[in-house]
Design a protein around this motif. Structure first.
Motif, PDB file in Angstrom:
ATOM      1  N   ASP A  86      -4.584   5.485   1.582  1.00 51.30           N
ATOM      2  CA  ASP A  86      -3.299   5.317   2.025  1.00 51.30           C
ATOM      3  C   ASP A  86      -2.643   3.978   1.081  1.00 51.30           C
ATOM      4  OD1 ASP A  86      -0.722   5.062   2.838  1.00 51.30           O
ATOM      5  OD2 ASP A  86      -1.442   5.014   4.962  1.00 51.30           O
ATOM      6  N   ASP A  87      -1.954   4.413   0.141  1.00 53.59           N
ATOM      7  CA  ASP A  87      -1.527   3.169  -0.695  1.00 53.59           C
ATOM      8  C   ASP A  87       0.077   2.702  -0.075  1.00 53.59           C
ATOM      9  OD1 ASP A  87      -0.055   5.425  -1.533  1.00 53.59           O
ATOM     10  OD2 ASP A  87      -0.268   4.966  -3.648  1.00 53.59           O
ATOM     11  N   GLY A  88       0.193   2.873   1.325  1.00 49.50           N
ATOM     12  CA  GLY A  88       1.453   2.233   1.889  1.00 49.50           C
ATOM     13  C   GLY A  88       1.577   0.811   1.731  1.00 49.50           C
ATOM     14  N   LYS A  89       2.815   0.355   2.034  1.00 51.58           N
ATOM     15  CA  LYS A  89       3.122  -1.094   1.810  1.00 51.58           C
ATOM     16  C   LYS A  89       2.247  -1.971   2.714  1.00 51.58           C
ATOM     17  CE  LYS A  89       7.119  -4.306   2.008  1.00 51.58           C
ATOM     18  NZ  LYS A  89       8.578  -4.346   2.347  1.00 51.58           N
ATOM     19  N   ASP A  90       2.148  -1.667   4.016  1.00 52.86           N
ATOM     20  CA  ASP A  90       0.871  -2.335   4.837  1.00 52.86           C
ATOM     21  C   ASP A  90      -0.627  -2.688   4.131  1.00 52.86           C
ATOM     22  OD1 ASP A  90       3.127  -2.559   6.746  1.00 52.86           O
ATOM     23  OD2 ASP A  90       2.094  -1.117   8.083  1.00 52.86           O
ATOM     24  N   ASN A  91      -0.818  -1.542   3.600  1.00 53.76           N
ATOM     25  CA  ASN A  91      -2.157  -1.498   3.074  1.00 53.76           C
ATOM     26  C   ASN A  91      -2.090  -2.490   1.590  1.00 53.76           C
ATOM     27  OD1 ASN A  91      -3.092  -0.069   5.023  1.00 53.76           O
ATOM     28  ND2 ASN A  91      -3.082   1.877   3.897  1.00 53.76           N
ATOM     29  N   LYS A 143      -2.292   3.803  -8.690  1.00 54.08           N
ATOM     30  CA  LYS A 143      -3.281   3.554  -7.405  1.00 54.08           C
ATOM     31  C   LYS A 143      -4.559   3.569  -8.173  1.00 54.08           C
ATOM     32  CE  LYS A 143      -3.805   5.985  -3.642  1.00 54.08           C
ATOM     33  NZ  LYS A 143      -4.240   6.915  -2.807  1.00 54.08           N
TER      34      LYS A 143
END
Length: 409
Positions: A126-131, A197
């Motif tokens: 999961d390349d979301g902002k948090d990660n 990614k």
């Protein structure tokens, strides 16, 4: 064949040939196979000599740097075999620079194998902002490695170069800079992340591998070379100056304090002759405050060790050739020399003490200097040995003197 393989010069030639073959495009497996067949053991110093020879013959440092990871993998098994029982005291002494460097390496391994690797695996899913932010946070921690590399480059490398070991520092420094640049580059890419990614993952995995390989090279190539070359006094200087640069992810476990002789206590009964601030000699009298400036004005360096081989004094002239620190006072002279030259020191002292010789001379070229090093046995009126005086001078200007210059001209 075995007697040829065991010939050190021949082995050096083979090592150089293997690296050149890699340069010309042969695979690591091909070279590794030949290496296993022909070479039974390789020391860190031989690798250093090999790299220096290749660079001296014209191969750019950048080429050796590009091959660094490849030949490290080729030589890995043999180096580990040589150094597996070479866990000398230095790495085990709290506060010794090598102990601190290795503590830092363990912390870096924990970081890249733990927090950074975990953050990368989460990012893959999961390349979301948090990660992304977790990856940036881990890279910010990894940037602390800059202090580790800076101490290596500014405190370790200068001493290696003094001993003529120049190729490994140049190559390692280049790889250190690549690692620094990649940490910064990946951070920039993450801060402006656009969904690439695969590229980010590839760069991070390559970075982690490069950092791990540098740890291997330090502990199996660099540190053994340092242990074979540096004097205790040089390690003390490295320790004392390390604080100014700082440490990576951890701190030294203590302060290393090598054993010293208390000179004042040792010589407490030798003060006869000193009175009211004056020292009386056979040919005159000097004030104590005159003596030190007088000795420091001599156009050469002097160092004195007593009859027990303990360093008691060195002058501090404006152009000292070999570095001295006050930490040397109270140490045996044997600990002030690299291990490889201690036997020569012992032989000189033996000849002085036994009366076989009264002096010994050496001369070496150091860049633009021509250094004349002289050792003299110091004896009392009865001829009893009292110690050794070392006199060091750059005689290049003297060699260049021509004609005459008279006082009245």
């Amino acid at each position: 064949m075995s007697e040829i393989i065991n010939n050190r010069e021949y082995r050096k030639k083979v090592l150089k040939q293997l690296i050149l073959e890699l340069h010309e495009g042969k695979s690591a497996e091909e070279v590794k196979s030949r290496f296993a067949e022909l070479i039974k053991g390789v020391s860190a110093s031989e690798i250093s000599e090999m790299e220096a020879a290749i660079i001296a013959e014209g191969m750019p440092v950048e080429e050796v740097q590009r091959l660094c990871d490849v030949h490290s993998a080729v030589f890995k098994g043999s180096i580990e075999e040589i150094h597996k029982d070479d866990e000398r005291e230095f790495e085990k002494i709290p506060g010794h620079p090598l102990n601190t460097f290795k503590l830092e390496n363990r912390e870096v391994e924990k970081l890249i194998g733990g927090q950074l690797n975990d953050a990368l695996n989460v990012f893959k899913a999961d390349d979301g902002k948090d990660n992304i932010n977790k990856l940036i946070e881990s890279l910010n921690l990894l940037w602390d490695i800059d202090k580790h590399y800076s101490r290596k480059e500014n405190l370790i490398f200068p001493y290696l170069e003094k001993y003529g070991i120049t190729a490994p520092p140049k190559v390692m420094w280049g790889v250190d800079d690549e690692i620094r640049a990649e940490i910064k580059g990946i951070k920039v890419e993450l801060e402006s992340y656009r969904g690439n990614k695969e590229q980010v993952v590839k760069r991070l995995e390559a970075l982690m591998k490069k950092v791990s390989e540098m740890i291997y090279k330090e502990e199996n190539i660099l540190f053994p070379m340092c242990k074979d070359s540096f004097t205790e006094d040089e390690w003390i200087s490295i320790m004392e100056e390390s604080q100014e640069i700082g440490y990576c992810l951890t701190e030294p476990e203590g302060v290393w304090k090598p054993q010293r002789v208390d000179i004042e206590k040792k010589d407490k009964n030798d003060a006869a002759g000193e009175a009211a601030g004056y020292i009386k000699f056979g040919t005159g009298i000097l004030k104590i405050e005159e003596l030190e400036p007088l000795l420091n004005t001599l156009p050469f360096d002097i160092t004195f060790i007593d009859k027990d081989d303990v360093v008691k004094y060195f002058s501090q002239g404006k152009e000292r050739i070999f570095a001295r620190t006050k930490a040397v006072i109270g140490r045996t002279v044997q600990n002030c020399h690299p291990p490889a030259s201690v036997h020569t020191v012992e032989k000189i002292l033996h000849d002085f003490k036994s009366g076989i010789k009264d002096h010994e001379d050496f001369w070496i070229k150091m860049g633009s200097l021509f250094v004349y090093i002289r050792y003299f046995a110091v004896r009392d009126r009865e001829g009893n040995y009292m110690g050794t005086l070392e006199v060091t001078q750059n005689i290049k200007p003297i060699q260049e003197i021509q004609g005459e210059k008279r006082l009245l001209s």
